[in-house]
Design a protein around this motif. Sequence first.
Motif, PDB file in Angstrom:
ATOM      1  N   MET A  93       0.847  -1.169   0.000  1.00  0.00           N
ATOM      2  CA  MET A  93       0.000   0.000   0.000  1.00  0.00           C
ATOM      3  C   MET A  93       0.895   1.236   0.000  1.00  0.00           C
ATOM      4  SD  MET A  93      -2.570   1.589   2.936  1.00  0.00           S
ATOM      5  CE  MET A  93      -2.197   0.332   4.062  1.00  0.00           C
ATOM      6  N   GLU A  94       0.743   2.054  -1.013  1.00  0.00           N
ATOM      7  CA  GLU A  94       1.521   3.289  -1.101  1.00  0.00           C
ATOM      8  C   GLU A  94       0.613   4.471  -0.789  1.00  0.00           C
ATOM      9  OE1 GLU A  94       4.842   4.020  -4.012  1.00  0.00           O
ATOM     10  OE2 GLU A  94       3.294   5.324  -4.828  1.00  0.00           O
ATOM     11  N   ASP A 140       5.607   3.562   0.884  1.00  0.00           N
ATOM     12  CA  ASP A 140       5.089   2.251   0.490  1.00  0.00           C
ATOM     13  C   ASP A 140       5.128   1.347   1.719  1.00  0.00           C
ATOM     14  OD1 ASP A 140       4.373  -0.156  -0.599  1.00  0.00           O
ATOM     15  OD2 ASP A 140       5.955  -0.183  -2.114  1.00  0.00           O
ATOM     16  N   LEU A 141       3.982   1.209   2.369  1.00  0.00           N
ATOM     17  CA  LEU A 141       3.922   0.423   3.601  1.00  0.00           C
ATOM     18  C   LEU A 141       4.075  -1.073   3.365  1.00  0.00           C
ATOM     19  CD1 LEU A 141       1.184   2.364   5.582  1.00  0.00           C
ATOM     20  CD2 LEU A 141       3.661   2.479   5.830  1.00  0.00           C
ATOM     21  N   SER A 142       3.882  -1.527   2.124  1.00  0.00           N
ATOM     22  CA  SER A 142       4.083  -2.958   1.858  1.00  0.00           C
ATOM     23  C   SER A 142       5.563  -3.331   1.963  1.00  0.00           C
ATOM     24  CB  SER A 142       3.536  -3.330   0.473  1.00  0.00           C
ATOM     25  OG  SER A 142       4.297  -2.698  -0.543  1.00  0.00           O
ATOM     26  N   GLU A 143       6.445  -2.338   1.877  1.00  0.00           N
ATOM     27  CA  GLU A 143       7.885  -2.576   1.999  1.00  0.00           C
ATOM     28  C   GLU A 143       8.392  -2.291   3.409  1.00  0.00           C
ATOM     29  OE1 GLU A 143       9.814  -3.801  -0.515  1.00  0.00           O
ATOM     30  OE2 GLU A 143       7.920  -3.995  -1.593  1.00  0.00           O
ATOM     31  N   TRP A 160       8.328  -3.652  10.226  1.00  0.00           N
ATOM     32  CA  TRP A 160       7.657  -3.200  11.436  1.00  0.00           C
ATOM     33  C   TRP A 160       8.353  -3.738  12.675  1.00  0.00           C
ATOM     34  CZ3 TRP A 160       4.013   0.464  11.077  1.00  0.00           C
ATOM     35  CH2 TRP A 160       3.433   0.653   9.831  1.00  0.00           C
ATOM     36  N   THR A 181      -3.228  -4.885   8.884  1.00  0.00           N
ATOM     37  CA  THR A 181      -3.699  -4.419   7.576  1.00  0.00           C
ATOM     38  C   THR A 181      -4.541  -3.155   7.695  1.00  0.00           C
ATOM     39  OG1 THR A 181      -5.641  -5.852   7.675  1.00  0.00           O
ATOM     40  CG2 THR A 181      -3.659  -6.749   6.597  1.00  0.00           C
TER      41      THR A 181
END
Length: 74
Positions: free
Chosen positions: A1-2, A11-14, A17, A49
């Motif tokens: 998700m960007e 880009d939170l998918s990258e 955490w 998510t």
Amino acid sequence: MEIETKGFRVDLSEARWYKSTRSGPNCDNCVEVAFVGGAIALRDSKNPTGPALIFTPDEWDAFVEGAKDGEFDL
């Protein structure tokens, strides 16, 4: 998700955490933080998510200093 916010394109998918080392395995009210794209993202560990809050480095520094100083204590 960007997402794009506060001048950052994140880009939170990258994101990688991290949860506090003080969070126990049975703790159900934890947050996770990620340093991504020059910004700092914060999310609820129970809802990976779900939405994330995005902070600038200056905002993050102010939050951390406030927490250390007891600014948010009840």
